[in-house]
Design an enzyme around this catalytic site. Sequence first.
Site, short mmCIF file in Angstrom:
data_model
loop_
_atom_site.label_atom_id
_atom_site.label_comp_id
_atom_site.label_asym_id
_atom_site.label_seq_id
_atom_site.Cartn_x
_atom_site.Cartn_y
_atom_site.Cartn_z
N GLU A 2 15.95 0.95 18.81
CA GLU A 2 15.21 2.19 19.03
C GLU A 2 14.74 2.26 20.49
OE1 GLU A 2 12.03 2.50 16.20
OE2 GLU A 2 13.37 2.42 14.47
N ARG A 49 0.81 -1.22 0.00
CA ARG A 49 0.00 0.00 0.00
C ARG A 49 0.85 1.27 0.00
NH1 ARG A 49 -3.09 -3.64 3.10
NH2 ARG A 49 -5.33 -3.66 2.63
N ILE A 50 1.88 1.31 0.84
CA ILE A 50 2.69 2.53 0.96
C ILE A 50 3.49 2.80 -0.31
CG2 ILE A 50 4.62 3.59 2.19
CD1 ILE A 50 3.43 2.21 4.75
N HIS A 86 11.62 7.67 13.97
CA HIS A 86 10.46 6.80 13.72
C HIS A 86 9.16 7.62 13.74
CE1 HIS A 86 9.19 2.32 14.03
NE2 HIS A 86 8.32 3.00 13.32
N ASP A 113 14.31 6.44 8.87
CA ASP A 113 13.34 6.77 9.92
C ASP A 113 13.31 5.69 10.99
OD1 ASP A 113 11.10 8.38 10.98
OD2 ASP A 113 9.90 6.61 10.48
N ASP A 161 9.13 -7.10 -5.94
CA ASP A 161 8.09 -7.65 -5.08
C ASP A 161 7.54 -8.88 -5.79
OD1 ASP A 161 5.75 -8.35 -3.68
OD2 ASP A 161 5.48 -6.29 -2.98
#
Length: 326
Positions: free
Chosen positions: A265, A155-156, A283, A260, A175
Site C-alpha cells: 500500500e 471486537r470488530i 484502506h 480494503d 477463533d
Amino acid sequence: MAQRLVGVSDSVFPNLDLARAVVARVGAELQLAAQPTPSGILDVARDADALLVTYAKITADMIGQMKKVRIISRFGIGVDNVDLAAATAAGIVVTKVPDYCIDEVSDHAMALLLSLVRKIPASSARAHAGRWEMPAVVPIHRLRGTVLGLVGFGRIPQLVAPKAKAFGLRVVTFDPYVPQGVLDQAGVERVEFADLLKVSDYISIHTPLLPETHHLFSTDAFSKMKPGSVIVNTSRGPVVDEAALAAALDAKQLSGAALDVLEQEPPTSSPLFGRDNVILTPHTSFYSVEALEELQTKAAEEVVRVLSGQAPRNPVNPEALASARS
C-alpha cells in the site's frame, strides 16, 4: 523542570490539536517529525519522553537511540510496525487503541459484502456507461439462508455478526482464543478453520497480521473454499496472497473478492486490478471524522497516563511495565 516532549513520527490527521490538548495536561509539548523517515523521526524522538506513531516503522535500531522514551503509543489497532521485543528490552511500554473504529470497519465489511453479492459496482459502472443490462450481471443469489464465516472474533467481527444476522445469514467463526461465552451470547458457532472454508458462502477476515497468519489465504485455502464463494478482507493485506487469489478467481473457485487492504500500500500493480468481480477500497474502512477524533484522543491519553505514573489501559507488552523507565 524542563518541559516534557512528545514526538509524533507521522500523522494522517488534519491537525494534531486534540492530542496536543491532551498531552498539555502533563505539561508536554507535541512535535511532529518533519519527515516520517528514521532520521526525521529520531530528530523528535531521540530526546522525547513519549512517541506517538501511525504507520511509520519503528525499528530496534531507532528504539536503541531513544534515550528517554517511556511509551510508544500507536494511533491504531495493530502494532506490527513497532519492534515489540526491542521496546520491551528497553523498558518502553507499547500501547494501542483497540476500540476506536469498530463501528466503521464492521460497517465497511458488511458494505463490501453486500456490494459484492449484489454486484452493485459492476452494475453501476455499466449503467453510467449507458448499458442498462441486467443479463450482464446475473446470476445474483439471495443472502438469506447462506453462511458467513468470520476469521477471528474480536471486537470488530463481534459487531459484524449481528449486522449479518439481520440479513438472515448464519454466522460461524474460527477463533481458538475467544471465550465460548462470547460466542454463545452472540449466537455464533465456533468451527475449525478447515470447516469454515468448507461451509462458508462468504468469508470475512478479521485477524491480526502475525507470522502464522501471513498468507493464511493462499492456494491451499482457496482450493478448500466452497466453489463460487467470496472473500472480504478489512484486516491486513498480507493475510491474503493476491497472486493466489487472482488464480482462484480465474479458475472460478471464487466468484468475487472485496479488499480494503492490499499486500503493498499504495499498490503499484496488482493481479486484482481491472476485474468486475473485485472491489477495492483504499484502506478506508477505519475512517470517519468521529473515529479519527476518538483515535487521536485515546492514543494521547495513554501517553498522559504513563507520564503521570499510571498504568496504560491497553498495553501490548505489559511485561515492559516491570522494568519501565522512570
